[in-house]
Design a protein around this motif. Structure first.
Motif, PDB file in Angstrom:
ATOM      1  N   VAL A  26      39.894  35.867  31.235  1.00  0.00           N
ATOM      2  CA  VAL A  26      40.748  34.982  30.448  1.00  0.00           C
ATOM      3  C   VAL A  26      39.851  34.093  29.613  1.00  0.00           C
ATOM      4  O   VAL A  26      38.929  33.457  30.145  1.00  0.00           O
ATOM      5  N   TYR A  27      40.101  34.062  28.322  1.00  0.00           N
ATOM      6  CA  TYR A  27      39.284  33.256  27.409  1.00  0.00           C
ATOM      7  C   TYR A  27      40.147  32.154  26.797  1.00  0.00           C
ATOM      8  O   TYR A  27      40.979  32.425  25.921  1.00  0.00           O
ATOM      9  N   PRO A  28      39.977  30.889  27.245  1.00  0.00           N
ATOM     10  CA  PRO A  28      40.697  29.776  26.613  1.00  0.00           C
ATOM     11  C   PRO A  28      39.972  29.346  25.340  1.00  0.00           C
ATOM     12  O   PRO A  28      39.112  28.464  25.350  1.00  0.00           O
ATOM     13  N   VAL A  29      40.310  29.964  24.228  1.00  0.00           N
ATOM     14  CA  VAL A  29      39.576  29.756  22.984  1.00  0.00           C
ATOM     15  C   VAL A  29      39.852  28.384  22.395  1.00  0.00           C
ATOM     16  O   VAL A  29      38.942  27.689  21.939  1.00  0.00           O
ATOM     17  N   ALA A  30      41.115  27.982  22.346  1.00  0.00           N
ATOM     18  CA  ALA A  30      41.484  26.657  21.825  1.00  0.00           C
ATOM     19  C   ALA A  30      41.732  25.743  23.024  1.00  0.00           C
ATOM     20  O   ALA A  30      42.815  25.754  23.619  1.00  0.00           O
ATOM     21  N   VAL A  31      40.720  24.972  23.378  1.00  0.00           N
ATOM     22  CA  VAL A  31      40.797  24.157  24.591  1.00  0.00           C
ATOM     23  C   VAL A  31      41.932  23.142  24.503  1.00  0.00           C
ATOM     24  O   VAL A  31      42.559  22.810  25.515  1.00  0.00           O
ATOM     25  N   HIS A  32      42.259  22.673  23.292  1.00  0.00           N
ATOM     26  CA  HIS A  32      43.322  21.678  23.167  1.00  0.00           C
ATOM     27  C   HIS A  32      44.685  22.227  23.581  1.00  0.00           C
ATOM     28  O   HIS A  32      45.587  21.461  23.912  1.00  0.00           O
ATOM     29  N   ALA A  33      44.835  23.566  23.569  1.00  0.00           N
ATOM     30  CA  ALA A  33      46.113  24.162  23.948  1.00  0.00           C
ATOM     31  C   ALA A  33      46.301  24.182  25.458  1.00  0.00           C
ATOM     32  O   ALA A  33      47.431  24.294  25.943  1.00  0.00           O
ATOM     33  N   LEU A  34      45.211  24.082  26.216  1.00  0.00           N
ATOM     34  CA  LEU A  34      45.282  24.145  27.672  1.00  0.00           C
ATOM     35  C   LEU A  34      45.674  22.776  28.228  1.00  0.00           C
ATOM     36  O   LEU A  34      44.947  21.791  28.065  1.00  0.00           O
ATOM     37  N   LYS A  35      46.817  22.700  28.879  1.00  0.00           N
ATOM     38  CA  LYS A  35      47.373  21.429  29.331  1.00  0.00           C
ATOM     39  C   LYS A  35      47.132  21.145  30.808  1.00  0.00           C
ATOM     40  O   LYS A  35      47.509  20.072  31.294  1.00  0.00           O
ATOM     41  N   THR A  36      46.550  22.084  31.544  1.00  0.00           N
ATOM     42  CA  THR A  36      46.265  21.885  32.960  1.00  0.00           C
ATOM     43  C   THR A  36      44.828  22.309  33.255  1.00  0.00           C
ATOM     44  O   THR A  36      44.213  23.038  32.479  1.00  0.00           O
ATOM     45  N   TYR A  37      44.313  21.854  34.378  1.00  0.00           N
ATOM     46  CA  TYR A  37      42.939  22.215  34.769  1.00  0.00           C
ATOM     47  C   TYR A  37      42.835  22.632  36.231  1.00  0.00           C
ATOM     48  O   TYR A  37      41.794  23.154  36.662  1.00  0.00           O
ATOM     49  N   ASP A  38      43.888  22.434  37.013  1.00  0.00           N
ATOM     50  CA  ASP A  38      43.882  22.817  38.419  1.00  0.00           C
ATOM     51  C   ASP A  38      45.221  23.464  38.772  1.00  0.00           C
ATOM     52  O   ASP A  38      46.239  22.781  38.767  1.00  0.00           O
ATOM     53  N   PRO A  39      45.225  24.780  39.013  1.00  0.00           N
ATOM     54  CA  PRO A  39      44.105  25.720  39.070  1.00  0.00           C
ATOM     55  C   PRO A  39      43.481  25.944  37.685  1.00  0.00           C
ATOM     56  O   PRO A  39      44.165  25.811  36.670  1.00  0.00           O
ATOM     57  N   PRO A  40      42.233  26.344  37.650  1.00  0.00           N
ATOM     58  CA  PRO A  40      41.598  26.662  36.364  1.00  0.00           C
ATOM     59  C   PRO A  40      42.126  28.007  35.845  1.00  0.00           C
ATOM     60  O   PRO A  40      42.677  28.810  36.604  1.00  0.00           O
ATOM     61  N   VAL A  41      41.916  28.258  34.560  1.00  0.00           N
ATOM     62  CA  VAL A  41      42.385  29.533  34.002  1.00  0.00           C
ATOM     63  C   VAL A  41      41.689  30.716  34.672  1.00  0.00           C
ATOM     64  O   VAL A  41      42.253  31.813  34.754  1.00  0.00           O
ATOM     65  N   THR A  42      40.492  30.495  35.185  1.00  0.00           N
ATOM     66  CA  THR A  42      39.767  31.578  35.846  1.00  0.00           C
ATOM     67  C   THR A  42      40.440  32.011  37.148  1.00  0.00           C
ATOM     68  O   THR A  42      40.120  33.077  37.684  1.00  0.00           O
ATOM     69  N   ALA A  43      41.387  31.211  37.645  1.00  0.00           N
ATOM     70  CA  ALA A  43      42.111  31.592  38.857  1.00  0.00           C
ATOM     71  C   ALA A  43      42.953  32.841  38.636  1.00  0.00           C
ATOM     72  O   ALA A  43      43.335  33.515  39.594  1.00  0.00           O
ATOM     73  N   LEU A  44      43.235  33.166  37.382  1.00  0.00           N
ATOM     74  CA  LEU A  44      43.999  34.375  37.074  1.00  0.00           C
ATOM     75  C   LEU A  44      43.156  35.632  37.179  1.00  0.00           C
ATOM     76  O   LEU A  44      43.688  36.722  37.401  1.00  0.00           O
ATOM     77  N   GLU A  45      41.850  35.493  37.022  1.00  0.00           N
ATOM     78  CA  GLU A  45      40.970  36.657  36.985  1.00  0.00           C
ATOM     79  C   GLU A  45      40.914  37.346  38.349  1.00  0.00           C
ATOM     80  O   GLU A  45      40.765  36.694  39.389  1.00  0.00           O
ATOM     81  N   GLY A  46      41.086  38.657  38.322  1.00  0.00           N
ATOM     82  CA  GLY A  46      41.105  39.429  39.552  1.00  0.00           C
ATOM     83  C   GLY A  46      42.483  39.557  40.174  1.00  0.00           C
ATOM     84  O   GLY A  46      42.686  40.350  41.090  1.00  0.00           O
ATOM     85  N   ARG A  47      43.433  38.796  39.688  1.00  0.00           N
ATOM     86  CA  ARG A  47      44.803  38.877  40.197  1.00  0.00           C
ATOM     87  C   ARG A  47      45.605  39.881  39.380  1.00  0.00           C
ATOM     88  O   ARG A  47      45.264  40.194  38.245  1.00  0.00           O
ATOM     89  N   THR A  48      46.692  40.325  39.968  1.00  0.00           N
ATOM     90  CA  THR A  48      47.565  41.297  39.317  1.00  0.00           C
ATOM     91  C   THR A  48      48.870  40.634  38.907  1.00  0.00           C
ATOM     92  O   THR A  48      49.497  39.934  39.728  1.00  0.00           O
ATOM     93  N   PHE A  49      49.253  40.836  37.667  1.00  0.00           N
ATOM     94  CA  PHE A  49      50.550  40.317  37.230  1.00  0.00           C
ATOM     95  C   PHE A  49      51.647  41.071  37.978  1.00  0.00           C
ATOM     96  O   PHE A  49      51.702  42.305  37.964  1.00  0.00           O
ATOM     97  N   ASP A  50      52.539  40.325  38.630  1.00  0.00           N
ATOM     98  CA  ASP A  50      53.610  40.970  39.390  1.00  0.00           C
ATOM     99  C   ASP A  50      55.005  40.519  38.963  1.00  0.00           C
ATOM    100  O   ASP A  50      55.997  40.875  39.607  1.00  0.00           O
ATOM    101  N   GLY A  51      55.081  39.766  37.886  1.00  0.00           N
ATOM    102  CA  GLY A  51      56.391  39.344  37.406  1.00  0.00           C
ATOM    103  C   GLY A  51      56.293  38.591  36.101  1.00  0.00           C
ATOM    104  O   GLY A  51      55.271  37.956  35.812  1.00  0.00           O
ATOM    105  N   GLU A  87      33.289  42.045  22.268  1.00  0.00           N
ATOM    106  CA  GLU A  87      32.587  40.771  22.378  1.00  0.00           C
ATOM    107  C   GLU A  87      33.570  39.637  22.671  1.00  0.00           C
ATOM    108  O   GLU A  87      34.700  39.638  22.196  1.00  0.00           O
ATOM    109  N   PRO A  88      33.159  38.647  23.473  1.00  0.00           N
ATOM    110  CA  PRO A  88      34.025  37.504  23.769  1.00  0.00           C
ATOM    111  C   PRO A  88      34.361  36.726  22.495  1.00  0.00           C
ATOM    112  O   PRO A  88      33.513  36.615  21.596  1.00  0.00           O
ATOM    113  N   PRO A  89      35.567  36.200  22.399  1.00  0.00           N
ATOM    114  CA  PRO A  89      35.926  35.425  21.203  1.00  0.00           C
ATOM    115  C   PRO A  89      35.194  34.094  21.185  1.00  0.00           C
ATOM    116  O   PRO A  89      34.884  33.521  22.232  1.00  0.00           O
TER     117      PRO A  89
END
Length: 288
Positions: A26-51, A87-89
């Motif tokens: 997960v690449y949070p390119v525009a940091v101003h758009a991210l409104k939370t920090y806990d859990p971090p966006v990296t918490a999604l990595e390795g997980r499977t979307f189930d809904g 390449e990463p954005p």
């Protein structure tokens, strides 16, 4: 601005393309758009979307006990790509706000973008969607089974605001914005300035019915379309919104506009206001 029908179409598309697939990066390119920090966006990595779900105009992608919640605001959108750049954005002045790369198929994923200079897109990573303030204060969904004629009548009882404002208020009714409120009021043959509390029983019943048909018809028109075509379909399907100066498709009268500081509404005088044009408040101030 994406409203309930477009967000519903996005949800249906994403349900087909991401559910059952795991997140690689997960690449949070525009940091101003991210409104939370806990859990971090990296918490999604390795997980499977189930809904995938919709809350009003909010997208909700669930991955176990973590939710990626997105509000597209006025100019946001989701773009699917079968082969994202390797390449990463890089953060910059472009429209890209967030990139989600899936583990499989390799290279597939989606971008969340926002056009224009006003940046209001919002991204949340939460354990409960109700932790998002905008979701917590949403009113009933007009397509839910609980939104009955009686529930709608209860919302309108004692409501002293104009019906246009009531329809757009997300804490009163979730998912309807400027465009579809114009379409609903035109189909109901109702002035946008009419006070909600003054609606007769017949007008309430007519408006309730039109809310459902207008939204469901818009969703059905979008069924099966690619994401890139949804915006164009919305625009082509609108009968009065954004069509100032054009003939009304029902009666042929000229569609008029009332401008506000940050938006404008369109209506048909013959169909909605007894042939009387409504005062354009912005123009009235200029003439003083």
């Amino acid at each position: 601005m994406p409203e309930l029908p477009e967000v519903e179409s996005l949800i249906r598309f994403l349900a087909e393309h991401v559910v059952g697939r795991s997140v690689a990066r997960v690449y949070p390119v525009a940091v101003h758009a991210l409104k939370t920090y806990d859990p971090p966006v990296t918490a999604l990595e390795g997980r499977t979307f189930d809904g995938v779900a919709r809350h009003g105009k909010f997208l909700d992608l669930r991955a176990g006990d973590v939710h990626l919640v997105i509000h597209l605001a006025r100019a946001g959108w989701v773009r699917w790509n079968d082969k994202l750049p390797a390449e990463p954005p890089r953060p910059g002045k472009g429209p890209l706000a967030l990139r989600v790369r899936l583990a499989e198929p390799e290279g597939a994923g989606f971008d969340v973008t926002e056009a224009g200079t006003q940046k209001h897109l919002a991204v949340y990573v939460v354990r409960d969607p109700m932790d998002v303030p905008g979701i917590a204060r949403l009113g009933p969904d007009p397509l839910s089974e609980s939104f009955t004629p009686a529930a709608f009548a209860e919302l309108l009882d004692g409501e002293r605001r104009q019906i246009k404002g009531v329809l757009r208020d997300q804490s009163t009714l979730a998912g309807i914005g400027n465009a579809y409120s114009d379409e609903i009021l035109h189909a109901a043959r109702m002035s946008p300035f009419k006070l909600a509390a003054n609606l007769s029983e017949e007008e309430r019943a007519r408006l309730y019915a039109v809310i459902g048909t207008t939204l469901t018809d818009a969703i059905e028109r979008s069924r099966g379309l690619a994401l890139r075509d949804l915006k164009a379909e919305k625009k082509s399907g609108l009968r009065v919104h954004g069509r100032k100066g054009e003939p009304c498709p029902v009666c042929g009268d000229t569609i008029r506009e009332v401008s506000f500081s940050d938006s404008a509404m369109q209506y048909c005088p013959t169909c909605q206001t007894g042939g009387k044009p409504l005062a354009d408040r912005r123009l009235s101030r200029l003439l003083k």
